[in-house]
Design an enzyme around this catalytic site. Structure first.
Site, mmCIF file in Angstrom:
data_model
loop_
_atom_site.group_PDB
_atom_site.id
_atom_site.type_symbol
_atom_site.label_atom_id
_atom_site.label_comp_id
_atom_site.label_asym_id
_atom_site.label_seq_id
_atom_site.Cartn_x
_atom_site.Cartn_y
_atom_site.Cartn_z
ATOM 1 N N VAL A 97 -0.349 11.089 4.805
ATOM 2 C CA VAL A 97 -0.838 10.846 6.164
ATOM 3 C C VAL A 97 -1.036 9.340 6.411
ATOM 4 O O VAL A 97 -0.994 8.897 7.552
ATOM 5 C CB VAL A 97 -2.137 11.625 6.515
ATOM 6 C CG1 VAL A 97 -1.943 13.120 6.391
ATOM 7 C CG2 VAL A 97 -3.305 11.164 5.698
ATOM 8 N N GLY A 109 4.505 7.580 -0.352
ATOM 9 C CA GLY A 109 5.719 7.017 -0.945
ATOM 10 C C GLY A 109 7.024 7.429 -0.276
ATOM 11 O O GLY A 109 8.093 7.264 -0.850
ATOM 12 N N THR A 117 0.850 -1.190 0.000
ATOM 13 C CA THR A 117 0.000 0.000 0.000
ATOM 14 C C THR A 117 0.885 1.238 0.000
ATOM 15 O O THR A 117 1.854 1.309 0.755
ATOM 16 C CB THR A 117 -0.882 0.022 1.269
ATOM 17 O OG1 THR A 117 -1.547 -1.230 1.370
ATOM 18 C CG2 THR A 117 -1.899 1.141 1.197
ATOM 19 N N ASN A 151 9.297 5.087 11.682
ATOM 20 C CA ASN A 151 9.135 5.929 10.489
ATOM 21 C C ASN A 151 10.485 6.253 9.834
ATOM 22 O O ASN A 151 10.523 6.681 8.688
ATOM 23 C CB ASN A 151 8.394 7.225 10.821
ATOM 24 C CG ASN A 151 6.893 7.105 10.577
ATOM 25 O OD1 ASN A 151 6.424 6.084 10.069
ATOM 26 N ND2 ASN A 151 6.153 8.141 10.926
ATOM 27 N N TYR A 152 11.584 6.058 10.572
ATOM 28 C CA TYR A 152 12.912 6.202 9.962
ATOM 29 C C TYR A 152 13.388 4.792 9.601
ATOM 30 O O TYR A 152 14.398 4.304 10.086
ATOM 31 C CB TYR A 152 13.900 6.844 10.933
ATOM 32 C CG TYR A 152 13.591 8.274 11.299
ATOM 33 C CD1 TYR A 152 12.690 9.038 10.559
ATOM 34 C CD2 TYR A 152 14.227 8.885 12.382
ATOM 35 C CE1 TYR A 152 12.416 10.346 10.897
ATOM 36 C CE2 TYR A 152 13.963 10.199 12.717
ATOM 37 C CZ TYR A 152 13.059 10.922 11.981
ATOM 38 O OH TYR A 152 12.804 12.219 12.322
HETATM 39 C C1 LIG Z 1 11.800 13.980 3.433
HETATM 40 C C2 LIG Z 1 11.204 13.195 4.564
HETATM 41 C C3 LIG Z 1 10.918 13.834 5.762
HETATM 42 C C4 LIG Z 1 10.361 13.126 6.815
HETATM 43 N N1 LIG Z 1 10.058 13.789 7.989
HETATM 44 C C5 LIG Z 1 9.451 13.114 8.987
HETATM 45 C C6 LIG Z 1 9.062 13.774 10.191
HETATM 46 O O1 LIG Z 1 9.263 14.970 10.349
HETATM 47 N N2 LIG Z 1 8.467 13.042 11.158
HETATM 48 C C7 LIG Z 1 8.205 11.713 11.010
HETATM 49 O O2 LIG Z 1 7.640 11.102 11.903
HETATM 50 N N3 LIG Z 1 8.570 11.065 9.885
HETATM 51 C C8 LIG Z 1 9.171 11.731 8.880
HETATM 52 N N4 LIG Z 1 9.516 11.064 7.733
HETATM 53 C C9 LIG Z 1 9.232 9.625 7.630
HETATM 54 C C10 LIG Z 1 7.802 9.384 7.169
HETATM 55 O O3 LIG Z 1 6.903 9.741 8.194
HETATM 56 C C11 LIG Z 1 7.621 7.898 6.854
HETATM 57 O O4 LIG Z 1 8.438 7.568 5.782
HETATM 58 C C12 LIG Z 1 6.163 7.578 6.539
HETATM 59 O O5 LIG Z 1 5.980 6.179 6.596
HETATM 60 C C13 LIG Z 1 5.791 8.089 5.168
HETATM 61 O O6 LIG Z 1 4.432 7.938 4.890
HETATM 62 P P1 LIG Z 1 4.002 7.890 3.353
HETATM 63 O O7 LIG Z 1 2.549 7.624 3.305
HETATM 64 O O8 LIG Z 1 4.530 9.089 2.647
HETATM 65 O O9 LIG Z 1 4.871 6.659 2.856
HETATM 66 P P2 LIG Z 1 4.591 5.298 2.082
HETATM 67 O O10 LIG Z 1 5.922 4.959 1.500
HETATM 68 O O11 LIG Z 1 3.444 5.422 1.157
HETATM 69 O O12 LIG Z 1 4.218 4.283 3.230
HETATM 70 C C14 LIG Z 1 5.081 3.963 4.296
HETATM 71 C C15 LIG Z 1 4.692 2.611 4.906
HETATM 72 O O13 LIG Z 1 3.332 2.630 5.336
HETATM 73 C C16 LIG Z 1 2.537 1.719 4.569
HETATM 74 N N5 LIG Z 1 1.298 2.411 4.213
HETATM 75 C C17 LIG Z 1 1.177 3.480 3.394
HETATM 76 N N6 LIG Z 1 -0.100 3.876 3.331
HETATM 77 C C18 LIG Z 1 -0.801 3.049 4.133
HETATM 78 C C19 LIG Z 1 -2.183 2.969 4.459
HETATM 79 N N7 LIG Z 1 -3.058 3.824 3.958
HETATM 80 N N8 LIG Z 1 -2.587 1.984 5.308
HETATM 81 C C20 LIG Z 1 -1.693 1.106 5.822
HETATM 82 N N9 LIG Z 1 -0.368 1.139 5.535
HETATM 83 C C21 LIG Z 1 0.082 2.116 4.696
HETATM 84 C C22 LIG Z 1 3.383 1.375 3.374
HETATM 85 O O14 LIG Z 1 3.055 0.108 2.852
HETATM 86 C C23 LIG Z 1 4.774 1.449 3.945
HETATM 87 O O15 LIG Z 1 5.058 0.268 4.672
HETATM 88 C C24 LIG Z 1 10.089 11.750 6.667
HETATM 89 C C25 LIG Z 1 10.390 11.114 5.470
HETATM 90 C C26 LIG Z 1 10.944 11.812 4.417
HETATM 91 C C27 LIG Z 1 11.270 11.102 3.134
#
Ligand SMILES: Cc1cc2nc3c(=O)[nH]c(=O)nc-3n(C[C@H](O)[C@H](O)[C@H](O)COP(=O)(O)OP(=O)(O)OC[C@H]3O[C@@H](n4cnc5c(N)ncnc54)[C@H](O)[C@@H]3O)c2cc1C
Ligand SMILES: *[C@@H]1O[C@H](CO)[C@@H](O)[C@H](O)[C@H]1NC(C)=O
Ligand SMILES: *[C@@H]1O[C@H](CO)[C@@H](O)[C@H](O)[C@H]1NC(C)=O
Ligand SMILES: *[C@@H]1O[C@H](CO)[C@@H](O)[C@H](O)[C@H]1NC(C)=O
Ligand SMILES: *[C@@H]1O[C@H](CO)[C@@H](O)[C@H](O)[C@H]1NC(C)=O
Ligand SMILES: *[C@@H]1O[C@H](CO)[C@@H](O)[C@H](O)[C@H]1NC(C)=O
Ligand SMILES: *[C@@H]1O[C@H](CO)[C@@H](O)[C@H](O)[C@H]1NC(C)=O
Ligand SMILES: *[C@@H]1O[C@H](CO)[C@@H](O)[C@H](O)[C@H]1NC(C)=O
Length: 531
Positions: free
Chosen positions: A177, A109, A105, A475-476
């Site tokens: 989110v 990204g 999912t 999340n990291y």
């Molecule tokens: C530039 C940058 C800055 C960041 N800053 C912060 C910060 O300030 N604080 C912090 O806490 N984190 C931070 N992060 C980390 C970020 O919170 C995580 O990478 C988070 O998982 C990203 O969510 P996403 O939906 O964009 O990612 P995705 O890559 O879409 O998903 C991340 C994970 O969650 C799963 N997932 C996605 N959507 C769903 C859904 N709807 N239901 C169930 N599972 C799902 C995916 O399969 C994957 O395992 C940062 C990352 C980056 C790249």
């Protein structure tokens, strides 16, 4: 050059092989299944992308943030589904299970190891970017936000309606989110209001059987698990209902920089004692990077003390003068602005209109396009000698695009119990270390050297940081700290990284997983295993 004999046959042979294997490809039967499952097959066909579709690549690449996973040898999904209706999500889960395809999912990204769109087995990506409505209810101070919305859309919609409401989320606003809150989620309001997961009040969720659940129908165990237990383990979050929090009309931001020659080491040493004890309204961090000294061209380290304060400059100055006089904060270092402007400001793009928060593809130039991340928690102040050892590594040439950030803990984090949500890093932490080892497009050849630096620096830090377990923030995401062998769902294997991310909450996560998804359909390299 003369062609080898029979070379003219090669295309024919390939074509034969291709059409033969084509019929057997799992995704053909999968696609057939999808069209059967769909009430309205023309509507589902508009949201299905295979390599045959010309927009397959652009849809896939649109939400690849870390270009480390945009290379030709990165495994690609057989099919991408971009649902516009809940029934599309249900059909995709049903048909993936039926035909033995893994699903990943994706919301925003931003997964640091690309796990939302990279798998080593045949797989399907469910990309939720069409699920992105944001409904703000100012009167009741809540918001319903769909999983594919980015943080910036949430912030912008809040600010449209109120200058004194906010959501405790991260600065880099292109994060989805969906993944962000699934992993806990921390941002600049977190010493005052906790993690994003601490501020979820309800959810819309789909389980492995396609059931649509909310908080009441899922029960408190699952509702607990999905607010910090990491994305991709329990099911799919479609939307979150979030509590909005009060902020003053104006907040204050400041940034003060000092090099090693300007006593940065002594200041950071002091900061370790002071920052975690500051009032909840201050959000203190220190950014460290190497720079070429303007004086003699030698490489030094610059420490930027960056803070956000829920209050005015007039309140902040005496507070800092009393608690941290060594920093020498002046009125000129400080700026007042609305909370939402502080998000833009902290992205380093203060001259941009607020609408930039709606740009889902925005790439902040301060973030290198390629990176490898690690995290640590610090419970005892590190000596100046210890700090200097890290700084000398930071001045190695190979670390030239690396940023290390210290994020202060304390505040409400000390008062929320460790088992309130799966996010366990609460009382007892002075600060978190975020190691962001980055590089640029033209430096790809040095990627391995840079990643090796990250591992060496992490090794060096061992005696100074949390132990048994060496804690890390989900999340990291960092696959170096351990991962499931795909196919091996053993508890023992997973408990290595599981305890680092979740401490004792890991066991409860395993129990929830065993109940909700006993056959382990939702899985990836660091998903919670059933037992
Ligand atoms: C530039 C940058 C800055 C960041 N800053 C912060 C910060 O300030 N604080 C912090 O806490 N984190 C931070 N992060 C980390 C970020 O919170 C995580 O990478 C988070 O998982 C990203 O969510 P996403 O939906 O964009 O990612 P995705 O890559 O879409 O998903 C991340 C994970 O969650 C799963 N997932 C996605 N959507 C769903 C859904 N709807 N239901 C169930 N599972 C799902 C995916 O399969 C994957 O395992 C940062 C990352 C980056 C790249
Ligand atoms: C088709 O739609 C009906 C009514 O909207 C619904 O009850 C049913 O579950 C749907 N079937 C599928 C396979 O989505
Ligand atoms: C992708 O191609 C298939 C087969 O040609 C087609 O049915 C489908 O509608 C295409 N998808 C999109 C989103 O156009
Ligand atoms: C990702 O890779 C593709 C194919 O090599 C390339 O066309 C695209 O520009 C890359 N994306 C980015 C953002 O660099
Ligand atoms: C907030 O700052 C703006 C300028 O950005 C100013 O006009 C306004 O009066 C301030 N509000 C308060 C309550 O200080
Ligand atoms: C650094 O610290 C020394 C000793 O405490 C002091 O004399 C010096 O003025 C400081 N330098 C700066 C730039 O603050
Ligand atoms: C210092 O300058 C050199 C030459 O311009 C450059 O190659 C190097 O990356 C710079 N180092 C840092 C840390 O900025
Ligand atoms: C969004 O950001 C991207 C990348 O930073 C930029 O190329 C694009 O023009 C921006 N789009 C809008 C509408 O501003």
């Amino acid at each position: 050059m003369k062609s080898p004999p029979f070379s003219f046959l090669i295309p024919l042979v390939l074509a034969a092989l291709f059409s033969f294997s084509w019929a057997a490809l799992p995704h053909e039967t999968f696609l057939h299944c999808l069209s059967l499952r769909s009430n309205d097959s023309s509507s589902i066909s508009r949201v299905i992308f295979t390599r045959q579709n010309s927009s397959y690549e652009s849809v896939l690449e649109a939400r690849i943030r870390n270009l480390r996973f945009n290379s030709s040898d990165t495994p690609k999904p057989l099919v991408i589904v971009t649902p516009t209706q809940i029934s599309h999500v249900q059909a995709t889960i049903y048909c993936s299970r039926k035909h033995g395809l893994q699903t990943r999912t994706r919301s925003g990204g931003h997964d640091y190891e690309g796990l939302s769109f990279v798998a080593r087995v045949p797989f399907v990506v469910i990309d939720l970017f069409n699920f992105r409505s944001v409904d703000i209810d100012v009167e009741n101070r809540v918001a319903w936000v769909q999983a594919g919305a980015i943080l910036g859309e949430l912030y912008y919609r809040i600010a449209e309606k109120s200058r004194t409401l906010a959501f405790p989320g991260g600065v880099f606003y292109t994060i989805g989110v969906g993944g962000y809150i699934s992993g806990g989620g921390f941002g600049l309001l977190f010493r005052k209001y906790g993690t994003a997961g601490d501020n979820v009040v309800d959810v819309q969720f789909i389980d492995v059987n396609g059931r649509i659940l909310d908080r009441e129908s899922m029960g408190e165990d699952l509702f607990w698990a999905i607010r910090g237990g990491g994305g991709g383990s329990f099911g799919i979050v479609l939307a979150w209902k979030l509590r909005l929090v009060p902020v003053p009309e104006n907040v204050t931001v400041f940034s003060v920089s000092r090099t090693l020659e300007q006593n940065a080491t002594e200041l950071i040493h002091r900061w370790q004692y002071i920052a975690p004890e500051l009032p909840d309204e201050v959000y203190p961090s220190v950014q460290l990077r190497a720079i070429n000294s303007t004086q003699d061209g030698r490489i030094t380290v610059v420490a930027s003390f960056i803070s956000m304060f829920l209050g005015s400059i007039d309140e902040l100055l005496p507070l800092m003068e009393q608690r941290f006089p060594e920093l020498g904060l002046t009125r000129q270092d400080c700026t007042e602005m609305s909370w939402v402007q502080s998000i833009v400001f902290n992205n380093g793009i203060q001259n941009q209109p607020l609408e930039i928060l709606l740009n889902r593809t925005y790439r902040n130039p301060v973030i290198t396009p390629y990176y490898k991340i690690k995290s640590d928690y610090v419970k005892q102040p590190i000596s100046e000698t210890g700090l200097n050892g890290l700084f000398s590594r930071l001045t190695e040439e190979v670390a030239s695009s690396t940023v290390i950030i210290l994020f202060a803990y304390g505040g409400i984090m000390n008062r929320i119990p460790e088992n309130a949500t799966p996010f366990p890093h609460r009382a007892g932490n002075l600060y978190k270390i975020f190691y962001n080892v980055g590089w640029l497009e033209d430096d790809k050849v040095n990627a391995e050297r840079r990643i090796d630096w990250a591992r060496r620096a992490y090794n060096y830090m061992t005696p100074f940081v949390s132990k048994n377990p060496r804690e890390a923030y989900i999340n990291y995401r960092d696959l170096d700290i351990g991962s499931n062998n795909i196919g091996d769902t053993s508890y023992e294997q997973a408990s290595i990284w599981g305890h680092k991310y979740f401490k004792d909450n890991f066991n409860r996560l395993v129990q929830v997983k065993t109940k909700i998804d006993p056959e382990n359909f939702f899985k990836h390299e660091q998903s919670i295993p059933p037992r």
